[in-house]
Motif scaffolding. Sequence first.
Motif, mmCIF file in Angstrom:
data_model
loop_
_atom_site.group_PDB
_atom_site.id
_atom_site.type_symbol
_atom_site.label_atom_id
_atom_site.label_comp_id
_atom_site.label_asym_id
_atom_site.label_seq_id
_atom_site.Cartn_x
_atom_site.Cartn_y
_atom_site.Cartn_z
ATOM 1 N N VAL A 87 -93.925 -73.630 -79.687
ATOM 2 C CA VAL A 87 -93.927 -73.761 -81.149
ATOM 3 C C VAL A 87 -92.972 -72.727 -81.732
ATOM 4 O O VAL A 87 -92.576 -71.773 -81.057
ATOM 5 N N LYS A 88 -92.605 -72.923 -82.986
ATOM 6 C CA LYS A 88 -91.799 -71.913 -83.671
ATOM 7 C C LYS A 88 -92.659 -70.666 -83.904
ATOM 8 O O LYS A 88 -93.792 -70.765 -84.373
ATOM 9 N N GLY A 89 -92.085 -69.536 -83.597
ATOM 10 C CA GLY A 89 -92.858 -68.304 -83.684
ATOM 11 C C GLY A 89 -93.794 -68.125 -82.511
ATOM 12 O O GLY A 89 -94.672 -67.257 -82.546
ATOM 13 N N GLY A 90 -93.611 -68.945 -81.455
ATOM 14 C CA GLY A 90 -94.528 -68.904 -80.319
ATOM 15 C C GLY A 90 -94.578 -67.562 -79.626
ATOM 16 O O GLY A 90 -95.648 -67.084 -79.232
ATOM 17 N N LEU A 91 -93.429 -66.904 -79.473
ATOM 18 C CA LEU A 91 -93.397 -65.610 -78.811
ATOM 19 C C LEU A 91 -94.135 -64.553 -79.643
ATOM 20 O O LEU A 91 -94.782 -63.662 -79.097
ATOM 21 N N ALA A 92 -94.042 -64.674 -80.956
ATOM 22 C CA ALA A 92 -94.800 -63.773 -81.837
ATOM 23 C C ALA A 92 -96.296 -64.006 -81.668
ATOM 24 O O ALA A 92 -97.092 -63.057 -81.622
ATOM 25 N N HIS A 127 -84.879 -63.646 -78.639
ATOM 26 C CA HIS A 127 -85.151 -64.845 -79.434
ATOM 27 C C HIS A 127 -85.195 -64.587 -80.942
ATOM 28 O O HIS A 127 -85.004 -65.520 -81.722
ATOM 29 N N TYR A 128 -85.479 -63.345 -81.364
ATOM 30 C CA TYR A 128 -85.655 -63.047 -82.782
ATOM 31 C C TYR A 128 -84.776 -61.876 -83.194
ATOM 32 O O TYR A 128 -84.220 -61.167 -82.351
ATOM 33 N N ASP A 129 -84.717 -61.666 -84.506
ATOM 34 C CA ASP A 129 -84.131 -60.436 -85.019
ATOM 35 C C ASP A 129 -84.985 -59.266 -84.543
ATOM 36 O O ASP A 129 -86.218 -59.337 -84.545
ATOM 37 N N ALA A 130 -84.341 -58.183 -84.129
ATOM 38 C CA ALA A 130 -85.068 -57.039 -83.578
ATOM 39 C C ALA A 130 -86.066 -56.456 -84.581
ATOM 40 O O ALA A 130 -87.134 -55.971 -84.193
ATOM 41 N N GLY A 131 -85.741 -56.522 -85.862
ATOM 42 C CA GLY A 131 -86.657 -56.004 -86.877
ATOM 43 C C GLY A 131 -87.933 -56.807 -86.958
ATOM 44 O O GLY A 131 -89.037 -56.252 -87.054
ATOM 45 N N PHE A 132 -87.798 -58.146 -86.890
ATOM 46 C CA PHE A 132 -88.985 -59.005 -86.929
ATOM 47 C C PHE A 132 -89.830 -58.806 -85.678
ATOM 48 O O PHE A 132 -91.059 -58.668 -85.756
ATOM 49 N N GLY A 133 -89.171 -58.774 -84.514
ATOM 50 C CA GLY A 133 -89.913 -58.563 -83.270
ATOM 51 C C GLY A 133 -90.654 -57.244 -83.274
ATOM 52 O O GLY A 133 -91.813 -57.166 -82.844
ATOM 53 N N LEU A 187 -98.527 -66.013 -90.701
ATOM 54 C CA LEU A 187 -97.379 -65.342 -91.316
ATOM 55 C C LEU A 187 -96.154 -65.401 -90.402
ATOM 56 O O LEU A 187 -95.029 -65.649 -90.864
ATOM 57 N N SER A 188 -96.349 -65.201 -89.109
ATOM 58 C CA SER A 188 -95.236 -65.259 -88.147
ATOM 59 C C SER A 188 -94.621 -66.650 -88.102
ATOM 60 O O SER A 188 -93.393 -66.795 -88.024
ATOM 61 N N THR A 189 -95.469 -67.677 -88.161
ATOM 62 C CA THR A 189 -94.964 -69.062 -88.172
ATOM 63 C C THR A 189 -94.126 -69.310 -89.418
ATOM 64 O O THR A 189 -93.041 -69.914 -89.347
#
Length: 426
Positions: A87-92, A127-133, A187-189
């Motif tokens: 899913v989108k945001g799955g790694l989060a 997979h993501y921006d480092a700030g978001f991760g 929120l992550s999704t």
Amino acid sequence: MTTLAIILFLVLALLGMPLAFSLGLAALGGLAWSGIELSVLPQRMMHAVNSFPLMAIPLFMLAGELMVGGQVMQRTIDFANAFVGRVKGGLAHVTLLSGLGLASVTGAAVAGASALGTTMMPAMKKHYDAGFGSAVVASASNLGPIIPPSAAMIVYALMAGSSVSVGGLFMAGVVPGVLLVVGMMVLSTWIAHRKGYPPTGEPFSLKNLLVQTKRAGAIMLMPVIVIGGIVGGVFTATEGAAIAVVYAFVIGKWITRKLEWVDLPGCMFRAALTSAVVGALIAFATPLTFLFTIDLIPMRLSELIQSITDNPQVFLALVMAMLLVVGMFLESNAAYIMLVPLFAPIALAYGIDPLYFGFLFVFNLVIGMMTPPVGVLLFVICGIAKIPMSQLLRYVWPFIALQYLVLALCWIFPEVVTALPHALGY
């Protein structure tokens, strides 16, 4: 003399002195000014740390270190991946669920940040921006003091005395902790869709989920046994922590087979180092709380607040507002040690449920670990991710706002906090 001690502590803390040193020197100055024998200082310090309940903190820390040393995180991550699917945001989502699992073992935010950060940040950056991760890892790590077993709740219960039980506080954190995880996943999704991040993970498969559940079954059973035993009255929190250490060693040595004998000294050293910080803060802060007592500060403060309002909710609002500011500037353990002996008795005088007040107190200061300028988790995560603080701050504010939203929900609807512990007899 109390005023002198507080001023001295604030000056030293603002000058960047270590908190334990600042607390000890402030207490020494207050005692010297009052004319009280300075021999009181070591006596009070030794009495504070000579505590059976306090032993639970280093033991839970050691259990967490053994789980990390046994590379248990990988099985937890594999299970979370199988549960989440593609899913989108799955790694989060995987990071948040892994943080939930880790929180049920370590009970500490910084320990969780170290384990999650080193494990998840490489994939997050891919997979993501480092700030978001980094914001997701910080938020997942901050579940540690909310989900039982919580070192912060042990410290609170120790400072509050017999008015609140460790087991009751543990159970008070379960429902809000689940709400936090669900809210962070939603929120992550939303952020992943808004930023256009690609889906991650493998498509959901029931067969794979069953396989990963079997591999992670012994790991997931650990918090059930430990927390269940504490809540059920089978053993105390300290005895439960000792059982967690043995269980973690067995898993790492004979189930994952990644923990070697040579790893044990390092695990013990890291657990001792982290625990020593908490112990030093408690030891050096105790003479300061002794000054509060002999100066009748709790009684005077109680009379002052009750002269301002006789409404418990107004009192709660004042305390919550104060803790919001305190959490931004003061390390949380120092805040528990200095403020709990002052405000816990006042809350009882207002007839406020001690479990309800205790959880709100802890939760507010836990959020402070993510709020600048002295958000310790932010510095830890920036160091692991090797990014500037400004990059993390751009993404972390929505997660901080979500935590304050859940705090407000717990404040407005006390049953969110108290229903489960009261149902269990606390």
